[in-house]
Scaffold this active site. Structure first.
Site, PDB file in Angstrom:
ATOM      1  CB  CYS A  36     167.055  89.976  57.730  1.00  0.00           C
ATOM      2  SG  CYS A  36     167.300  88.282  57.206  1.00  0.00           S
TER       3      CYS A  36
ATOM      4  CG  ASN B 249     169.566  91.828  60.631  1.00  0.00           C
ATOM      5  OD1 ASN B 249     169.941  91.088  61.528  1.00  0.00           O
ATOM      6  ND2 ASN B 249     170.004  91.719  59.396  1.00  0.00           N
TER       7      ASN B 249
ATOM      8  CG  HIS C 142     169.932  85.334  63.987  1.00  0.00           C
ATOM      9  ND1 HIS C 142     171.191  84.937  64.328  1.00  0.00           N
ATOM     10  CD2 HIS C 142     169.986  85.699  62.687  1.00  0.00           C
ATOM     11  CE1 HIS C 142     171.982  85.075  63.282  1.00  0.00           C
ATOM     12  NE2 HIS C 142     171.289  85.518  62.268  1.00  0.00           N
TER      13      HIS C 142
ATOM     14  N   GLY D 246     174.275  80.401  62.820  1.00  0.00           N
ATOM     15  CA  GLY D 246     175.529  81.151  62.775  1.00  0.00           C
ATOM     16  C   GLY D 246     176.565  80.419  61.937  1.00  0.00           C
TER      17      GLY D 246
END
Lengths: 477, 137
Positions: free
Chosen positions: A95, A326, A400, A403
């Site tokens: 991803c 990921n 990333h 969250g």
């Protein structure tokens, strides 16, 4: 669990019980405290028990409760004696996010904003189980799995220079389609060139502020410029690869002679036959995801050209970079003064390589790797650049995204009686979506403040802010 | 239906109950498909046979739901009725009534990427059977 503050942005989870190394979490005082952090902190501790883990079990400031590893987790394992775990990569293998710039500025796009977002929504297949116009034979699908983005470029979805601006040039080595199940191959046949659902999106944005003009110039960014972000992954193909290997490794790990604190951390020794099989299958999924994002960007580029009635040369839709979130990667890092091969698991974390790194293309080597951090759909996204400190502290990794702070159920509850798309429209952001609860589940309130997350990685020095983007249009699955 | 949703920051879970192991496994299957689609509009036109094996009850539950999920994700089939033909701690055999997905008739509510081992629980006793399962969505 004992948590000690190391400095303003770092916390140490002391080594206790069967932990082989301590945990280190990047967070502010406010982020780390509160009941919501208990479960992800337990997961940081669980990861620290796995064989071959080096230095520390790490978590980025966007850490939240995941499965096996926390989301936002980073862990490196010795390349000879360590493990590899599908739970440390996740279901949506590779991803990731890509960012492209255009020659357009906001005032040129605003009059056709609605046409653009509608056309993107109509031309990019999105939503649960969506299928695209590309139907692959199994033999052609295996070429996608082996060659990744290069396959897409060879089919006319992009240009050669896109590969230079993609992590690993859009192709992980050692991808072996023969270790992938028929189920995964079947699922992958129909989904190439599709966005998917959930938090996957296309975002048209505007460069609102530049913090580091030297890097921004190298990345081709200027204030007022219109940009495109694509967030998607390996679709059902990757989910199936993860599921197949989790099922297999939960049995395999019982023979290895160590106790797992959580079955979702099922793993194999990286140099074992089983570990190599997973790595080679995961690489196939990573390559599928890169080809997918390459195709999605190309279709978007055609939509821009049509809506604004300009050719590709004038549109100048240039790929800045494509990063994965990921993944498990075999990389060389300096550990206690010596260069060692390690397998870095990044689950909801981004590679953040510094200036001078050999993996970067010539154009970016002087400033470092571009890092793309999307926020929620109503706030902002950030472009950062990798640093030497990330190499020293986090195996070249950073956060990333924002969250989640609200579960999907809690987000739906909070959205009741509100019109999320109208609220976004009032902020100048047009949204088109396919899933009936997507908008409520993905509303801005469901996520942490991206600016705070980015402030932590910037303040800690594991990446540096380059620019902030403001969304003006979003397509959600 | 004998289940409740469990909140999880990233995803969701199910608390499922049953009078015995048989009904627990049936209820878990129905609960999962109740999250995927509106099962009331399904007719159960086609028949599929689904088998699963496990090392213990939790492993069997995960593998059973995995197989059923693949009916949807791999074959575009939506499950209406589940009948357990045989069940032990280590294996399960079932007959499942399904419909082929028709986008004009069926609503898809949530995407489930995977059935996870995260905090999985299957427990039986005098008061009945219960299970906790988390999904990656």
């Amino acid at each position: 669990m004992e948590l000690k503050q190391i400095d303003k942005y770092r916390w140490e989870l002391s080594k206790t019980g069967s932990m082989r190394v301590p945990g280190i979490v990047y967070a502010t005082d406010e982020m780390i405290k509160g009941d919501q952090q208990n479960e992800p902190l337990k997961q940081v501790a669980n990861v620290a028990t796995l064989p071959g883990i080096i230095k520390a079990s790490l978590a980025m400031p966007d850490m939240h409760w995941g499965y096996g590893f926390p989301i936002g987790g980073v862990a490196a394992f010795d390349g000879e004696t360590g493990i590899i775990s599908p739970g440390g990569v996740g279901y949506d293998i590779n991803c990731g996010v890509r960012l492209a710039t255009t020659s357009l500025v906001e005032k040129e796009v605003r009059p056709k904003q609605e046409d653009l977002i509608n056309a993107l929504y109509q031309n990019i297949p999105s939503g649960i189980g969506s299928t695209g116009s590309i139907k692959l034979s199994i033999s052609e699908e295996k070429k996608v799995l082996t060659h990744g983005s290069r396959w897409a470029v060879q089919q006319g979805f992009g240009i050669d220079s896109d590969l230079d601006h993609t992590e690993d040039s859009g192709c992980m080595e050692n991808a072996d389609p023969d270790v992938v199940s028929n189920r995964a191959l079947e699922r992958g046949k129909k989904q190439l060139g599709t966005l998917g659902s959930g938090n996957h999106f296309l975002e048209v944005g505007v460069v609102e502020e530049v913090y580091d003009s030297k890097s921004a110039q190298v990345f081709g960014l200027f204030e007022g410029q219109v940009t495109l972000i694509v967030h998607s992954g390996s679709r059902g193909f990757g989910y199936q690869v993860c599921d197949d290997f989790l099922a297999y490794m939960t049995k395999h790990v019982q023979k290895l002679g160590f106790e797992l604190p959580d079955r979702q951390l099922a793993c194999a020794m990286i140099q074992s036959k089983e570990g190599i099989r997973y790595y080679n299958a995961m690489a196939c999924a990573a390559n599928y995801a890169w080809a997918n994002r390459q195709i999605l960007m190309h279709i978007s580029s055609e939509v821009f050209s049509k809506v604004f009635d300009i050719g590709p040369k004038d549109l100048e839709l240039n790929l800045v970079y494509d990063v994965c979130h990921n993944i498990a990667k075999k990389e060389k890092h300096v550990i206690d003064g010596k260069k060692r091969l390690v397998c870095v698991h990044r689950k909801g974390a981004t590679r953040a390589f510094p200036p001078g790194h050999a993996s970067l293309c010539d154009a970016y080597r002087p400033v470092g790797q571009p890092i793309l951090i999307p926020g929620d759909m109503g706030t902002a996204s950030f472009i950062l650049v990798g640093t030497e400190k990330a190499m020293e502290e986090t195996f070249g990794s950073t956060c990333h995204g924002a969250g989640r702070v609200l579960s999907r159920k809690a987000a739906k509850k909070k959205s009741k009686g509100r019109s999320i798309h109208r609220e976004l429209e009032d902020k100048g952001i047009l949204v088109r979506w396919s899933g009936r609860s997507t908008l409520a589940e993905e509303m801005p309130d469901a996520y942490k403040d991206i600016s705070e997350v980015v402030a932590v990685v910037h303040g800690a020095g594991i990446s540096k802010k380059v620019a902030r983007l403001r969304p003006i249009g979003v397509v959600k699955g | 239906m004998s289940y409740e949703l469990i909140d999880h920051t990233a995803d969701f879970g199910l608390h499922v109950k049953g009078n015995d192991a048989n009904s627990l496994f049936v209820n878990a299957a129905h609960a999962m498909f109740d999250q995927i689609t509106d099962t009331l509009v399904l007719k159960g036109i086609k028949t599929e046979h689904v088998r699963a094996k496990g090392d213990d009850w939790p492993d069997l539950m995960i593998n059973w739901l995995r197989e059923l999920l693949y009916l949807w994700t791999g074959k575009s089939l939506l499950v209406k009725v589940v009948v357990i033909d045989s069940l032990s701690k280590y294996q399960l055999s079932s007959t499942v009534k399904v419909d082929c997905f028709d986008p004009n008739h069926h609503v898809i509510k949530d995407e489930i990427k995977g059935v996870t081992y995260h905090q999985v629980l299957v427990r039986g006793g005098k008061g009945g059977w219960k299970s906790k399962i988390f999904f990656d969505v």
